[in-house]
Design a protein around this motif. Sequence first.
Motif, PDB file in Angstrom:
ATOM      1  N   PRO A   1       0.798  -1.182  -0.104  1.00 39.57           N
ATOM      2  CA  PRO A   1      -0.058   0.152   0.115  1.00 39.57           C
ATOM      3  C   PRO A   1       0.923   1.274   0.094  1.00 39.57           C
ATOM      4  N   LYS A   2       1.908   1.131   0.795  1.00 43.53           N
ATOM      5  CA  LYS A   2       2.875   2.430   0.674  1.00 43.53           C
ATOM      6  C   LYS A   2       3.453   2.869  -0.673  1.00 43.53           C
ATOM      7  N   LEU A   3       3.617   1.526  -1.667  1.00 49.71           N
ATOM      8  CA  LEU A   3       4.261   1.859  -2.725  1.00 49.71           C
ATOM      9  C   LEU A   3       3.008   2.293  -3.826  1.00 49.71           C
ATOM     10  N   LEU A   4       1.723   1.992  -3.456  1.00 49.63           N
ATOM     11  CA  LEU A   4       0.687   2.189  -4.326  1.00 49.63           C
ATOM     12  C   LEU A   4       0.324   3.815  -4.265  1.00 49.63           C
ATOM     13  N   ASP A   5       0.953   4.279  -3.177  1.00 51.15           N
ATOM     14  CA  ASP A   5       0.746   5.850  -3.130  1.00 51.15           C
ATOM     15  C   ASP A   5       0.974   6.611  -4.300  1.00 51.15           C
ATOM     16  N   ASN A   6       2.107   5.813  -4.946  1.00 52.64           N
ATOM     17  CA  ASN A   6       2.609   6.552  -6.099  1.00 52.64           C
ATOM     18  C   ASN A   6       2.421   5.583  -7.262  1.00 52.64           C
ATOM     19  N   PRO A   7       1.556   6.030  -8.384  1.00 52.33           N
ATOM     20  CA  PRO A   7       1.289   5.339  -9.495  1.00 52.33           C
ATOM     21  C   PRO A   7       2.641   4.510 -10.232  1.00 52.33           C
ATOM     22  N   LYS A   8       3.618   5.644 -10.146  1.00 56.75           N
ATOM     23  CA  LYS A   8       5.041   4.935 -10.686  1.00 56.75           C
ATOM     24  C   LYS A   8       5.643   3.826  -9.979  1.00 56.75           C
ATOM     25  N   ASN A   9       5.205   3.327  -9.045  1.00 54.06           N
ATOM     26  CA  ASN A   9       5.769   2.120  -8.287  1.00 54.06           C
ATOM     27  C   ASN A   9       5.038   0.915  -8.696  1.00 54.06           C
ATOM     28  N   ILE A  10       4.010   0.934  -9.362  1.00 56.27           N
ATOM     29  CA  ILE A  10       3.178  -0.193 -10.007  1.00 56.27           C
ATOM     30  C   ILE A  10       4.231  -1.091 -10.721  1.00 56.27           C
ATOM     31  N   SER A  11       5.332  -0.379 -11.541  1.00 52.98           N
ATOM     32  CA  SER A  11       6.360  -1.228 -12.177  1.00 52.98           C
ATOM     33  C   SER A  11       7.257  -2.069 -11.598  1.00 52.98           C
ATOM     34  N   THR A  12       7.466  -1.307 -10.228  1.00 54.27           N
ATOM     35  CA  THR A  12       8.471  -1.948  -9.473  1.00 54.27           C
ATOM     36  C   THR A  12       7.695  -3.410  -8.894  1.00 54.27           C
ATOM     37  N   LEU A  13       6.313  -3.359  -8.707  1.00 53.10           N
ATOM     38  CA  LEU A  13       5.613  -4.624  -8.381  1.00 53.10           C
ATOM     39  C   LEU A  13       5.539  -5.474  -9.345  1.00 53.10           C
ATOM     40  N   PHE A  14       5.459  -5.012 -10.546  1.00 51.69           N
ATOM     41  CA  PHE A  14       5.588  -5.982 -11.756  1.00 51.69           C
ATOM     42  C   PHE A  14       7.075  -6.548 -11.932  1.00 51.69           C
ATOM     43  N   LEU A  15       7.982  -5.800 -11.765  1.00 52.19           N
ATOM     44  CA  LEU A  15       9.371  -6.244 -11.724  1.00 52.19           C
ATOM     45  C   LEU A  15       9.360  -7.526 -10.691  1.00 52.19           C
TER      46      LEU A  15
ATOM     47  N   GLU B   1       3.901 -17.623  -5.739  1.00 54.40           N
ATOM     48  CA  GLU B   1       4.064 -16.648  -4.891  1.00 54.40           C
ATOM     49  C   GLU B   1       3.915 -15.379  -5.839  1.00 54.40           C
ATOM     50  N   SER B   2       4.118 -15.359  -7.255  1.00 53.56           N
ATOM     51  CA  SER B   2       4.014 -14.380  -7.862  1.00 53.56           C
ATOM     52  C   SER B   2       2.492 -13.337  -7.955  1.00 53.56           C
ATOM     53  N   ILE B   3       1.571 -14.391  -7.667  1.00 59.96           N
ATOM     54  CA  ILE B   3       0.198 -14.062  -7.990  1.00 59.96           C
ATOM     55  C   ILE B   3      -0.166 -12.718  -7.326  1.00 59.96           C
ATOM     56  N   PRO B   4       0.086 -12.489  -5.818  1.00 57.59           N
ATOM     57  CA  PRO B   4      -0.313 -11.285  -5.193  1.00 57.59           C
ATOM     58  C   PRO B   4       0.148  -9.959  -5.959  1.00 57.59           C
ATOM     59  N   PHE B   5       1.462 -10.346  -6.617  1.00 58.98           N
ATOM     60  CA  PHE B   5       1.997  -8.881  -7.209  1.00 58.98           C
ATOM     61  C   PHE B   5       1.261  -8.629  -8.459  1.00 58.98           C
ATOM     62  N   TYR B   6       1.266  -9.671  -9.304  1.00 60.10           N
ATOM     63  CA  TYR B   6       0.514  -9.183 -10.506  1.00 60.10           C
ATOM     64  C   TYR B   6      -1.099  -8.941 -10.333  1.00 60.10           C
ATOM     65  N   GLN B   7      -1.432  -9.355  -9.091  1.00 59.93           N
ATOM     66  CA  GLN B   7      -2.621  -9.071  -8.656  1.00 59.93           C
ATOM     67  C   GLN B   7      -2.723  -7.556  -8.277  1.00 59.93           C
TER      68      GLN B   7
ATOM     69  N   SER C   1      -4.335  -1.920  -9.742  1.00 60.94           N
ATOM     70  CA  SER C   1      -3.909  -0.640  -9.637  1.00 60.94           C
ATOM     71  C   SER C   1      -3.600   0.307 -11.004  1.00 60.94           C
ATOM     72  N   GLU C   2      -3.335  -0.545 -11.864  1.00 56.47           N
ATOM     73  CA  GLU C   2      -2.979  -0.022 -13.181  1.00 56.47           C
ATOM     74  C   GLU C   2      -4.230   0.544 -14.041  1.00 56.47           C
ATOM     75  N   LYS C   3      -4.182   1.709 -14.357  1.00 59.19           N
ATOM     76  CA  LYS C   3      -5.368   2.442 -14.965  1.00 59.19           C
ATOM     77  C   LYS C   3      -5.454   2.014 -16.465  1.00 59.19           C
ATOM     78  N   ASP C   4      -4.256   1.917 -17.169  1.00 59.65           N
ATOM     79  CA  ASP C   4      -4.334   1.575 -18.380  1.00 59.65           C
ATOM     80  C   ASP C   4      -4.459   0.250 -18.973  1.00 59.65           C
ATOM     81  N   GLY C   5      -5.585  -0.121 -19.254  1.00 59.31           N
ATOM     82  CA  GLY C   5      -5.977  -1.636 -19.623  1.00 59.31           C
ATOM     83  C   GLY C   5      -5.324  -2.136 -20.739  1.00 59.31           C
TER      84      GLY C   5
END
Length: 461
Positions: A112-126, A139-145, A150-154
């Motif tokens: 949740p701290k990361l998702l305060d900034n949309p730019k950090n979505i790419s970190t979770l993807f990595l 183990e990857s499922i929660p991060f992809y989820q 969070s990603e607005k661009d479908g």
Amino acid sequence: MGGLQGTLHWSLRSEIERHRRECGYTLSKLGELTGINHGSLSEILNGNPPRAMTIGQLDALAAVFGREPGWLYELYTEECISEGRISRPRLIPYLIRCAEFGRQDCIDEVVPKLLDNPKNISTLFLVAEQLYESGKQKESIPFYQAVVDSEKDGHSEQFVRSQYRLFRASLGTNSEENGEAVIRFSPYRNRLPENYQLDALFQLTRVCFALQKWKKSEQYADELRFLAETIYIHELDRLKRNKTREPLETERHLVYYYAIGHLFKGAALEMQGLYVQAKPYVHAYADLGWFELLDEVGHQEVEKFRVWAKANLYTLEVLAGNTSIIEEYAGYLESLPTNEILAGLISIMKSANTYQFCVDEILERFFSHIDSFGQFKEAIGLDRQLRFRYQIAIYEFGKGRIEKGIEETLTCLSLADSVSRHEDVLKCVSLFEEYRQYASASQVEQYQTIVTGRKRVNLPK
């Protein structure tokens, strides 16, 4: 330095320092045992401000102190996120270790701290990609989820690829869950890059076939065939014009996707009783010698599909009622791997039940193989076992071997229940009830255990 941050730094380091003293290690000795440079260790523990430590260093300290993996992870977040600034080189390995060691509490605090900034979505993807690529799909499922949520661009690549990875990671032996996974992912399949699209269409085709959704399996097989052919034409054209190109990175050789699309198209038609219509699709992968762009792996695939095509042409003949080739077909099956023998025997049993002929000798010949069919635990293997056992049950009843028929029905019922194949459960229940009066007390008890257990599991909460 903020007061909270200072406290957390102190807490993490004070715990390490306390363990160091309890073990009686000097800094020099601790550095030697952990493999951390003495100077670096001193700066980490005593620097002002202290030097940030890596998660690998914390793990090394935990091992030396005899602590469990994931020790002090709850205090490590400040090494990664400090005064709103994020250190990706420390954060990504930390989240990966949290996932590996089951520290979901730490993940829940950081994400949740990361998702305060949309730019950090790419970190979770990595993080998700690194886990997935290293074989840790679950183990990857929660991060992809988190990326998907969070990603607005479908249409962004990380959103679409996350949808695809979630689909692949969630596939298992439960038919109901697999069906839901197909529904969730299928709208995004055409947004993927071509190399992933090939794999995605293959998986959709395969899963829908295992779910006995023949029309859907046909649809995805058609899309796969068209895409593989289109890519083949483009690749060939580029090669002939000597254009430099990056090879298409796919899980399998391009010829595989072309052939498997035809195989599933033919198989889906076969399952609908359209044997004549299925034949041209089998012939399409019987001889792929014309296919250019073949390396050693490609030639191996061509040979594999040649063998499958021969077996499947026998299958279509047998199912259409050509009983004169049963012996020849059985002889050919003996040269194939056990999973292909299972597929072939389904056709033979189905034909025997349809056209009322005896295959006792064939069942005897393949007895040891039949005994080992339980080894197949993936979706297609379980689907084949289920269909085979059901045909065997019908066959045994037809031969008047009622006790054996009931045994096979119960085996089939148990298998259908375990993979949540509701329609097959109902078919088995109906079959059992037809012969219930001949069942022994233990068979009735076994039946009731499966059925009542099923009802209990499916009660609304």
